[in-house]
Design an enzyme around this catalytic site. Structure first.
Site, PDB file in Angstrom:
ATOM      1  N   LEU A 110      28.283   5.537 -10.326  1.00  9.63           N
ATOM      2  CA  LEU A 110      27.267   5.955  -9.318  1.00  9.63           C
ATOM      3  C   LEU A 110      26.491   4.504  -8.776  1.00  9.63           C
ATOM      4  O   LEU A 110      26.256   3.750  -9.744  1.00  9.63           O
ATOM      5  CB  LEU A 110      26.302   6.881  -9.965  1.00  9.63           C
ATOM      6  CG  LEU A 110      26.832   8.224 -10.231  1.00  9.63           C
ATOM      7  CD1 LEU A 110      25.690   8.862 -11.068  1.00  9.63           C
ATOM      8  CD2 LEU A 110      27.312   9.116  -9.323  1.00  9.63           C
ATOM      9  N   LEU A 135      17.624  11.319  -7.971  1.00  8.20           N
ATOM     10  CA  LEU A 135      18.839  11.599  -8.871  1.00  8.20           C
ATOM     11  C   LEU A 135      19.436  10.429  -9.295  1.00  8.20           C
ATOM     12  O   LEU A 135      19.789   9.557  -8.619  1.00  8.20           O
ATOM     13  CB  LEU A 135      19.644  12.462  -7.922  1.00  8.20           C
ATOM     14  CG  LEU A 135      20.937  12.984  -8.773  1.00  8.20           C
ATOM     15  CD1 LEU A 135      20.676  13.832  -9.916  1.00  8.20           C
ATOM     16  CD2 LEU A 135      21.844  13.800  -7.756  1.00  8.20           C
ATOM     17  N   ASP A 136      19.558  10.174 -10.734  1.00 14.48           N
ATOM     18  CA  ASP A 136      20.273   9.299 -11.226  1.00 14.48           C
ATOM     19  C   ASP A 136      19.855   7.808 -11.018  1.00 14.48           C
ATOM     20  O   ASP A 136      20.438   6.923 -10.976  1.00 14.48           O
ATOM     21  CB  ASP A 136      21.778   9.207 -10.913  1.00 14.48           C
ATOM     22  CG  ASP A 136      22.567  10.340 -11.436  1.00 14.48           C
ATOM     23  OD1 ASP A 136      22.055  10.771 -12.713  1.00 14.48           O
ATOM     24  OD2 ASP A 136      23.373  11.063 -10.987  1.00 14.48           O
ATOM     25  N   GLU A 137      18.394   7.703 -10.779  1.00 18.20           N
ATOM     26  CA  GLU A 137      17.838   6.416 -10.253  1.00 18.20           C
ATOM     27  C   GLU A 137      16.604   6.152 -11.122  1.00 18.20           C
ATOM     28  O   GLU A 137      15.700   5.449 -10.885  1.00 18.20           O
ATOM     29  CB  GLU A 137      17.750   6.382  -8.927  1.00 18.20           C
ATOM     30  CG  GLU A 137      18.699   6.436  -7.873  1.00 18.20           C
ATOM     31  CD  GLU A 137      18.406   6.197  -6.511  1.00 18.20           C
ATOM     32  OE1 GLU A 137      17.248   5.778  -6.196  1.00 18.20           O
ATOM     33  OE2 GLU A 137      19.139   6.477  -5.653  1.00 18.20           O
TER      34      GLU A 137
END
Length: 302
Positions: A214, A245-247
């Site tokens: 990602l 999200l995913d950060e």
């Protein structure tokens, strides 16, 4: 009573004879200025404590100072008394601080969907004492791993999630967290996006694992996408969950070099291994209170 002095609960032991119950961990962050280390060490000296290990870091970018101290007491001390007496030091430096017993196992909830490799790894590590955690429950939006979880004698809670029931499902999770005095929620390949409200309610208390492709390889079958692009390194990232999200702030990453001969299925298997390793280390470090938030980053005293 002298400043910062704490009355112990029993007679002092002989020098060098501290048992495990006499050990504590202090973590703190505050604006960086002179005198912090001196104030902490003086407090511990006055209260009859001895520093076993100390790590510190001053971040010039944020202007913050971070510290983790593992210390022992001459005799067992009620941790609430320690906290009450340290408050004056904390206030004088505007510290965000915590004191815990070193042998206190962190209560956690594991969450999983249909990929069970990280769940199985964490359950086993906890069973053999490799993780200093107490798993209060496993929550899943599916039922595939109920039997596995039951074999460890851990409660399994099925909370299905749909678009219409998402708010209700998250309310159930928060109720469980509060009821079971849970300090950490681990998304062990839980394939549901948490709402902004839930992320805020559990800020700094949720760890997620994902493949490091990602954002290059978003969506389904990321390892197959990576194989099609001929990647030479695959990896996984364990991070705190935020509304982005995913950060969220990264705690740990793991990578593995792969060659041209590796098949997509082999890539998936290797990926599962690195996911387990990265997540297990992140959970261990967090539960040992080695991770301090520093804005969008972390300070990890590993």
């Amino acid at each position: 009573m002298r400043p910062y002095e704490v009355m112990s609960e029993s007679q002092p032991t002989q020098p060098g004879q501290h048992d495990h119950n006499d050990q504590y961990v202090l973590t703190l962050s505050c604006p960086d200025k002179q005198g912090i280390v001196h104030a902490v060490s003086s407090y511990l000296f006055i209260t009859g404590c001895n520093i076993e290990d100390s790590q510190q870091y001053g971040d010039r970018d944020s202007g913050l100072f971070f510290m983790r101290v593992h210390f022992t007491a001459e005799a067992p001390i009620d941790v609430e008394k320690l906290r009450a007496s340290f408050a004056a030091v904390g206030d004088s430096f505007s510290m965000d601080w915590q004191i815990h017993r070193a042998d206190e196992k962190m209560r956690v909830v594991l969450m999983v969907s249909k990929f069970g490799h990280c769940l199985n790894d964490l359950l086993f590590r906890s069973r053999i004492g490799a993780l200093p955690v107490e798993i209060a429950a496993v929550v899943s939006n599916h039922t595939e791993f109920a039997e596995l979880v039951g074999s460890y004698g851990i409660p399994f809670q099925h909370i299905p999630v749909t678009r219409d029931t998402k708010a209700q499902a998250e309310a159930q999770l928060l109720e469980l967290v509060e009821k079971e005095r849970v300090e950490l929620v681990v998304l062990a390949r839980y394939m549901q996006v948490l709402s902004d409200d839930l992320c805020k309610a559990l800020s700094g208390r949720v760890i997620n694992i994902h493949h490091s492709f990602l954002p290059s390889f978003k969506g389904a079958r990321p390892y197959h996408q990576a194989h099609a692009r001929g990647v030479k390194l695959i990896g996984a990232t364990a991070h705190y969950v935020t509304a982005d999200l995913d950060e969220g702030p990264i705690i740990e990453q793991e990578v593995e070099r792969v060659g041209h001969e590796v098949t997509p299925d082999q890539l998936v298997a290797i990926g599962r291994d690195v996911e387990c390793q990265a997540l297990a280390r992140a959970v261990k470090w967090h539960s040992e209170r080695r991770v301090l938030l520093n804005g969008t980053r972390t300070v990890v005293f590993a």
